[in-house]
Design a protein around this motif. Structure first.
Motif, PDB file in Angstrom:
ATOM      1  N   VAL A  79       0.811  -1.221   0.000  1.00 15.76           N
ATOM      2  CA  VAL A  79       0.000   0.000   0.000  1.00 15.76           C
ATOM      3  C   VAL A  79       0.838   1.263   0.000  1.00 15.76           C
ATOM      4  O   VAL A  79       0.388   2.301  -0.483  1.00 15.76           O
ATOM      5  N   ASN A  80       2.016   1.203   0.571  1.00 16.38           N
ATOM      6  CA  ASN A  80       2.832   2.410   0.638  1.00 16.38           C
ATOM      7  C   ASN A  80       3.365   2.837  -0.723  1.00 16.38           C
ATOM      8  O   ASN A  80       3.938   3.922  -0.851  1.00 16.38           O
ATOM      9  N   ARG A  81       3.169   2.011  -1.738  1.00 18.63           N
ATOM     10  CA  ARG A  81       3.581   2.386  -3.090  1.00 18.63           C
ATOM     11  C   ARG A  81       2.530   3.246  -3.789  1.00 18.63           C
ATOM     12  O   ARG A  81       2.787   3.810  -4.840  1.00 18.63           O
ATOM     13  N   TYR A  82       1.349   3.308  -3.200  1.00 20.57           N
ATOM     14  CA  TYR A  82       0.238   3.977  -3.867  1.00 20.57           C
ATOM     15  C   TYR A  82       0.222   5.478  -3.584  1.00 20.57           C
ATOM     16  O   TYR A  82       0.481   5.926  -2.469  1.00 20.57           O
ATOM     17  N   TYR A  83      -0.140   6.233  -4.622  1.00 21.35           N
ATOM     18  CA  TYR A  83      -0.478   7.632  -4.451  1.00 21.35           C
ATOM     19  C   TYR A  83      -1.915   7.683  -3.963  1.00 21.35           C
ATOM     20  O   TYR A  83      -2.775   6.922  -4.414  1.00 21.35           O
ATOM     21  N   ILE A  84      -2.202   8.590  -3.049  1.00 20.85           N
ATOM     22  CA  ILE A  84      -3.519   8.609  -2.431  1.00 20.85           C
ATOM     23  C   ILE A  84      -3.948  10.051  -2.183  1.00 20.85           C
ATOM     24  O   ILE A  84      -3.103  10.919  -1.943  1.00 20.85           O
ATOM     25  N   GLY A  85      -5.243  10.287  -2.239  1.00 21.26           N
ATOM     26  CA  GLY A  85      -5.714  11.663  -2.056  1.00 21.26           C
ATOM     27  C   GLY A  85      -7.196  11.723  -1.755  1.00 21.26           C
ATOM     28  O   GLY A  85      -7.877  10.694  -1.681  1.00 21.26           O
ATOM     29  N   TRP A  86      -7.683  12.941  -1.589  1.00 19.04           N
ATOM     30  CA  TRP A  86      -9.080  13.190  -1.254  1.00 19.04           C
ATOM     31  C   TRP A  86      -9.803  13.891  -2.408  1.00 19.04           C
ATOM     32  O   TRP A  86      -9.265  14.837  -3.006  1.00 19.04           O
ATOM     33  N   PHE A  87     -11.019  13.448  -2.639  1.00 21.71           N
ATOM     34  CA  PHE A  87     -11.912  14.042  -3.621  1.00 21.71           C
ATOM     35  C   PHE A  87     -13.257  14.285  -2.945  1.00 21.71           C
ATOM     36  O   PHE A  87     -13.528  13.730  -1.884  1.00 21.71           O
ATOM     37  N   ARG A  88     -14.089  15.100  -3.577  1.00 20.77           N
ATOM     38  CA  ARG A  88     -15.440  15.291  -3.048  1.00 20.77           C
ATOM     39  C   ARG A  88     -16.411  15.508  -4.201  1.00 20.77           C
ATOM     40  O   ARG A  88     -16.026  15.935  -5.280  1.00 20.77           O
TER      41      ARG A  88
END
Length: 119
Positions: free
Chosen positions: A29-38
């Motif tokens: 999982v630490n290889r993934y880019y992650i973010g917030w959307f709405r």
């Protein structure tokens, strides 16, 4: 495969604060880019914040802070001075490609957590 589970949404008055959490699990999982959307009713989904390039939507700059704790496999969104226009379903998303994440075409999405801000 990555699983994302958001929490922390709720109803607050304008000027209040909430902290959203996104617990992520899976392989590497630490290889993934992650973010917030709405996404607000009747509106297109928008990117709120991503750690990549320290991006914040203009409408939330100075009020929202994104952070990631890899020891807890959790992504956070601290939201201060909330406004009624922040009312939306908030989602976290993840992808191995930063480009897919920032364009909103990430392969993995959580189920969302509702944020409602009253005036």
């Amino acid at each position: 495969q990555v699983q994302l589970v958001e929490s922390g949404g709720g109803s607050v008055q304008a000027g209040g604060s909430l902290r959203l959490s996104c617990a992520f699990s899976g392989n590497a999982v630490n290889r993934y880019y992650i973010g917030w959307f709405r996404q607000a009713p009747g509106k297109e989904r928008e990117r709120v914040a991503t750690i990549t390039n320290n991006y914040y939507a203009d409408s939330v700059k100075g009020r929202f802070t994104i952070s990631r704790d890899n020891t807890k496999n959790t992504l956070y969104l601290q939201m201060n001075n909330l406004k009624p226009e922040d009312t939306a379903m908030y989602y976290c998303a993840a992808d191995l490609s930063a480009a897919r994440l920032v364009t909103g075409t990430a392969n993995y999405w959580g189920q969302g957590t509702q944020v409602t801000v009253s005036s």
